[in-house]
Design an enzyme around this catalytic site. Sequence first.
Site, PDB file in Angstrom:
ATOM      1  N   HIS A 196     -10.560   5.578   7.755  1.00  0.00           N
ATOM      2  CA  HIS A 196      -9.115   5.703   7.966  1.00  0.00           C
ATOM      3  C   HIS A 196      -8.818   6.790   8.995  1.00  0.00           C
ATOM      4  O   HIS A 196      -8.034   6.596   9.931  1.00  0.00           O
ATOM      5  CB  HIS A 196      -8.424   6.047   6.648  1.00  0.00           C
ATOM      6  CG  HIS A 196      -8.105   4.867   5.786  1.00  0.00           C
ATOM      7  ND1 HIS A 196      -6.990   4.079   5.984  1.00  0.00           N
ATOM      8  CD2 HIS A 196      -8.751   4.333   4.721  1.00  0.00           C
ATOM      9  CE1 HIS A 196      -6.957   3.119   5.073  1.00  0.00           C
ATOM     10  NE2 HIS A 196      -8.026   3.249   4.290  1.00  0.00           N
ATOM     11  N   HIS A 251     -14.959   5.350   2.987  1.00  0.00           N
ATOM     12  CA  HIS A 251     -13.597   4.827   3.008  1.00  0.00           C
ATOM     13  C   HIS A 251     -12.621   5.740   3.745  1.00  0.00           C
ATOM     14  O   HIS A 251     -11.949   5.338   4.706  1.00  0.00           O
ATOM     15  CB  HIS A 251     -13.098   4.588   1.584  1.00  0.00           C
ATOM     16  CG  HIS A 251     -11.611   4.488   1.491  1.00  0.00           C
ATOM     17  ND1 HIS A 251     -10.827   5.552   1.083  1.00  0.00           N
ATOM     18  CD2 HIS A 251     -10.760   3.471   1.763  1.00  0.00           C
ATOM     19  CE1 HIS A 251      -9.552   5.193   1.099  1.00  0.00           C
ATOM     20  NE2 HIS A 251      -9.490   3.935   1.517  1.00  0.00           N
ATOM     21  N   HIS A 309      -5.291   5.751  -5.636  1.00  0.00           N
ATOM     22  CA  HIS A 309      -6.449   6.408  -5.035  1.00  0.00           C
ATOM     23  C   HIS A 309      -6.945   7.534  -5.935  1.00  0.00           C
ATOM     24  O   HIS A 309      -6.271   7.988  -6.840  1.00  0.00           O
ATOM     25  CB  HIS A 309      -6.098   6.959  -3.650  1.00  0.00           C
ATOM     26  CG  HIS A 309      -5.843   5.899  -2.641  1.00  0.00           C
ATOM     27  ND1 HIS A 309      -4.609   5.309  -2.481  1.00  0.00           N
ATOM     28  CD2 HIS A 309      -6.660   5.299  -1.740  1.00  0.00           C
ATOM     29  CE1 HIS A 309      -4.673   4.393  -1.524  1.00  0.00           C
ATOM     30  NE2 HIS A 309      -5.917   4.368  -1.061  1.00  0.00           N
ATOM     31  N   HIS A 324     -11.144  -2.707   4.318  1.00  0.00           N
ATOM     32  CA  HIS A 324     -11.231  -2.769   2.863  1.00  0.00           C
ATOM     33  C   HIS A 324     -12.026  -3.986   2.392  1.00  0.00           C
ATOM     34  O   HIS A 324     -12.492  -4.010   1.252  1.00  0.00           O
ATOM     35  CB  HIS A 324      -9.846  -2.728   2.231  1.00  0.00           C
ATOM     36  CG  HIS A 324      -9.398  -1.328   1.946  1.00  0.00           C
ATOM     37  ND1 HIS A 324      -9.757  -0.663   0.797  1.00  0.00           N
ATOM     38  CD2 HIS A 324      -8.667  -0.460   2.685  1.00  0.00           C
ATOM     39  CE1 HIS A 324      -9.251   0.554   0.828  1.00  0.00           C
ATOM     40  NE2 HIS A 324      -8.595   0.709   1.970  1.00  0.00           N
ATOM     41  N   HIS A 333      -7.410  -2.570  -4.699  1.00  0.00           N
ATOM     42  CA  HIS A 333      -7.598  -3.100  -3.348  1.00  0.00           C
ATOM     43  C   HIS A 333      -8.219  -4.497  -3.370  1.00  0.00           C
ATOM     44  O   HIS A 333      -7.955  -5.305  -2.466  1.00  0.00           O
ATOM     45  CB  HIS A 333      -8.439  -2.131  -2.526  1.00  0.00           C
ATOM     46  CG  HIS A 333      -7.706  -0.881  -2.138  1.00  0.00           C
ATOM     47  ND1 HIS A 333      -7.715   0.253  -2.915  1.00  0.00           N
ATOM     48  CD2 HIS A 333      -6.922  -0.603  -1.066  1.00  0.00           C
ATOM     49  CE1 HIS A 333      -6.976   1.183  -2.340  1.00  0.00           C
ATOM     50  NE2 HIS A 333      -6.483   0.699  -1.213  1.00  0.00           N
ATOM     51  N   PHE A 358      -1.765   6.809   4.305  1.00  0.00           N
ATOM     52  CA  PHE A 358      -1.703   5.703   3.354  1.00  0.00           C
ATOM     53  C   PHE A 358      -0.411   4.896   3.492  1.00  0.00           C
ATOM     54  O   PHE A 358      -0.411   3.680   3.312  1.00  0.00           O
ATOM     55  CB  PHE A 358      -1.828   6.221   1.921  1.00  0.00           C
ATOM     56  CG  PHE A 358      -3.213   6.673   1.551  1.00  0.00           C
ATOM     57  CD1 PHE A 358      -4.324   6.115   2.146  1.00  0.00           C
ATOM     58  CD2 PHE A 358      -3.405   7.660   0.603  1.00  0.00           C
ATOM     59  CE1 PHE A 358      -5.605   6.523   1.806  1.00  0.00           C
ATOM     60  CE2 PHE A 358      -4.687   8.080   0.252  1.00  0.00           C
ATOM     61  CZ  PHE A 358      -5.787   7.511   0.854  1.00  0.00           C
ATOM     62  N   HIS A 390       0.832  -1.202   0.000  1.00  0.00           N
ATOM     63  CA  HIS A 390       0.000   0.000   0.000  1.00  0.00           C
ATOM     64  C   HIS A 390       0.865   1.250   0.000  1.00  0.00           C
ATOM     65  O   HIS A 390       0.571   2.234  -0.699  1.00  0.00           O
ATOM     66  CB  HIS A 390      -0.916  -0.005   1.227  1.00  0.00           C
ATOM     67  CG  HIS A 390      -2.131   0.848   1.079  1.00  0.00           C
ATOM     68  ND1 HIS A 390      -2.247   2.087   1.656  1.00  0.00           N
ATOM     69  CD2 HIS A 390      -3.292   0.650   0.406  1.00  0.00           C
ATOM     70  CE1 HIS A 390      -3.426   2.614   1.368  1.00  0.00           C
ATOM     71  NE2 HIS A 390      -4.089   1.759   0.598  1.00  0.00           N
TER      72      HIS A 390
END
Length: 594
Positions: free
Chosen positions: A332, A328, A197, A370, A206, A357, A179
Amino acid sequence: MASLCNTTTLNTPFTSSTESSSLASTPKPSQLFLHGKRNKNFKVSCKVSNGDQNKNVEPNSVDRRNVLLGLGGLYGVANAVPLATAAPVPAPDLTSCSRAEINPGGPDVPYTCCPPRPDSLDKVPYYKFPSMTKLRVRPPAHAVDEEYIAKYNLATSRMRELDKDPKDPRGFKQQANIHCAYCNGAYIIDGKKLQVHESWLFFPFHRWYLYFYERILGSLINDPTFALPYWNWDHPKGMRLPPMFDVPGSSIYDSRRNPHVRNGTIIDLGSFGEETKTTQLQTMTNNLTHMYRQMITNSPCPLLFFGARYVKGTDPNPGQGTIENIPHTPVHIWTGTVRGSKLENGDTSFGENMGNFYSAGLDPVFYCHHGNVDRMWNEWKQSGGKRRDITDKDWLNSEFFFYDENRNPWRVRVRDCLDSKKMGYDYTPMATPWRNFKPIRKTTTGKVNTGSLPPVSQVFPLVKLDKAISFSINRPGSSRTQQEKNDQEEILTFNGVKYDDREYIRFDVFLNADKTVNANELDKVEFAGSYTSLPHIHANHNSSSEGIPFQLAITELLEDIGLEDDATIAVTVVPKAGGETISIEGAEIKLVAC
């Protein structure tokens, strides 16, 4: 202006593909859910109208920018490249991998995120699915039993043990580095940083990532049926950190989390780095409203859901899809440490682990989170209407690089991950209450006096979104028939949105509301949607390049509020985080065929 028409239809004159379906006159998904309507008389409509302009686009005379941008057209012509150079994004050349950056402009990640290099980069084959006798079934994390938790901890513990050999691509840290490399600027393709992204690569990347991670875990406990859990945050029963991840000392625990994730706190699916000052019930209500807006109202067209078109030779970050935007990104932010706080080693936090990230994969809950993001892909396609996979070959033939459970390197293509069952896994069904959570309450019984508001031309360009703003804006058409609505979606677009990529960003949009609107109660028909952003690597570091668009499908909202016959409507924008760094070039409403 580019169109939201089906991309394969637009590309037909230049390819031999005839595999796309003509979907332009299907009803909106919300009509399928709420009224049970289905229109089987499919036809292609590529009409684009802006004010008093109408243009019928014929296949052999498509404006070149339309061909280049396809369904991502409203994401801006700044991302366009010459037609001859348009191509799917290839698997990265590992020789181009270098230091990743924690934040735009630095500092660098203190370790390399690059994977081990295979013996020959020229001979990495395409992946072929192994034979299977039984689907791996991913369970909701809040409902698993002790046996499953023990098995999951054992598999993760053994993966962590592989970190003793830094060249083993199956190790926990090496898996987390995937990632970091793909998302924090380590790879370079055609002189540009690769970023999966904020584009149509978000979902397929993903999906493949979790596929191999899951298979590695299963192989380490000799259980080919082992499946990752999914964090069921779209259901009230799953709107907390799954308890199995909150056991200090276990292999799936991570100390680098915000303290508020503990003790059964309800997650805020619109989190923007600060505690939302409202009740738990209102937070859950807001969550379900976000889910309805993102899965139903705001995603009637494929690239509104997936994200903008991103091909070789273009700048990254052309525009995020609905689910990447919310929930999403907020999940995070909600889970990671508080930015600016002190980590256990004394360093200043950049949101580690989940909140950045580069480090997100170091928290095992990342893969659980995810898992549910991936599940939303399946749920969206099962919702009918125009909700189908993209047929543009530049998307289907885009590639990634991964290692499997046997340490073998592979190239994989987007076209091979469209059906999770063909990949060998599925999800335990759970109720989706957000489908029936269409907001029906109104903030006001009447209509905002648009004559008392400044017109859009007097408000934009906006240099700084440091306070709520309201403006009036003209629609390209009013009193549309149901067939016209089926043919063309009405899209409110904020063009040239720029902000500091190092900050958490969020602003909310309301129709038929003024600056006194209660932005903490989102279960109202006037709430159109939110824009969020997690600090990330962008092509131009700490600026959002030439500015990106933020699109909201508003056909359904206009019906619900009672504004279908109004030629001018009121729009209010409320900053929630990072507003001092946000600028917006302009706003407009267009009718566009999906």
